[in-house]
Write an enzyme that holds these catalytic residues in place. Structure first.
Site, short mmCIF file in Angstrom:
data_model
loop_
_atom_site.label_atom_id
_atom_site.label_comp_id
_atom_site.label_asym_id
_atom_site.label_seq_id
_atom_site.Cartn_x
_atom_site.Cartn_y
_atom_site.Cartn_z
N ILE A 78 0.84 -1.20 0.00
CA ILE A 78 0.00 0.00 0.00
C ILE A 78 0.88 1.24 0.00
O ILE A 78 1.79 1.36 0.83
CB ILE A 78 -0.90 0.01 1.25
CG1 ILE A 78 -1.71 -1.29 1.33
CG2 ILE A 78 -1.81 1.23 1.27
CD1 ILE A 78 -2.29 -1.58 2.70
N CYS A 79 0.58 2.16 -0.90
CA CYS A 79 1.28 3.44 -0.93
C CYS A 79 0.44 4.43 -0.12
O CYS A 79 -0.59 4.90 -0.58
CB CYS A 79 1.43 3.92 -2.37
SG CYS A 79 2.27 5.51 -2.47
N LEU A 80 0.88 4.68 1.10
CA LEU A 80 0.15 5.58 1.99
C LEU A 80 1.19 6.29 2.84
O LEU A 80 2.03 5.64 3.46
CB LEU A 80 -0.80 4.74 2.87
CG LEU A 80 -1.78 5.48 3.75
CD1 LEU A 80 -2.74 6.33 2.92
CD2 LEU A 80 -2.57 4.50 4.61
#
Length: 148
Positions: A85-87
């Site tokens: 996840i790109c967060l």
């Protein structure tokens, strides 16, 4: 293996008072490892989906962010094929003031608002930018196929 008080407290709160649409339960044999489900938010292409994730609290937690990834396949510009996840709060914007609950709520919010300008899956981001309606259609199809 003894757990820091903070992890015990957070776990108790997650189980006793789960956030809407989110459940997280630690494994009996490793209390740093959680099975998570997140319901796709209303008004998003992921609505009616139930997504399985895994969350792991590293030894350095809460000084380091939890490791979280999707186990359910999802068509989303900020989540790659491996479920990573790109967060920002899972990377450079992490703060020890954040909690497991905050992280899971942020991931749920990411489902409502994909951000193709900060992609992890470049091909999906390109699809979202060039033909958002069609990308949303594919996101819905994947949700029906893999998350129900």
């Amino acid at each position: 293996m003894s757990l820091p008080k903070r992890i015990i407290k957070e776990t108790e709160r997650l189980v006793a008072d789960p956030a809407p649409g989110i459940s997280a339960a630690p494994h009996d044999d490793n209390l740093r490892y959680f099975d998570v489900t997140i319901q796709g938010p209303d008004g998003s292409p992921f609505k009616d989906g139930v997504f399985r994730l895994e969350l792991f609290l590293p030894e350095e937690y809460p000084m380091a962010p939890p490791k979280v990834r999707f186990l359910t396949k999802i068509y989303h510009p900020n989540i790659d094929k491996l479920g990573r996840i790109c967060l920002d709060i899972l990377k450079d914007k992490w703060s020890p003031a954040l909690q497991i609950r905050t992280v899971l709520l942020s991931i749920q919010a990411l489902l409502s608002s994909p951000n193709p300008d900060d992609p992890l899956a470049a091909d999906i981001a390109k699809h979202y930018k060039e033909n958002e309606q069609d990308a949303i259609r594919v996101s819905r199809e994947w949700t029906e196929r893999y998350a129900q």
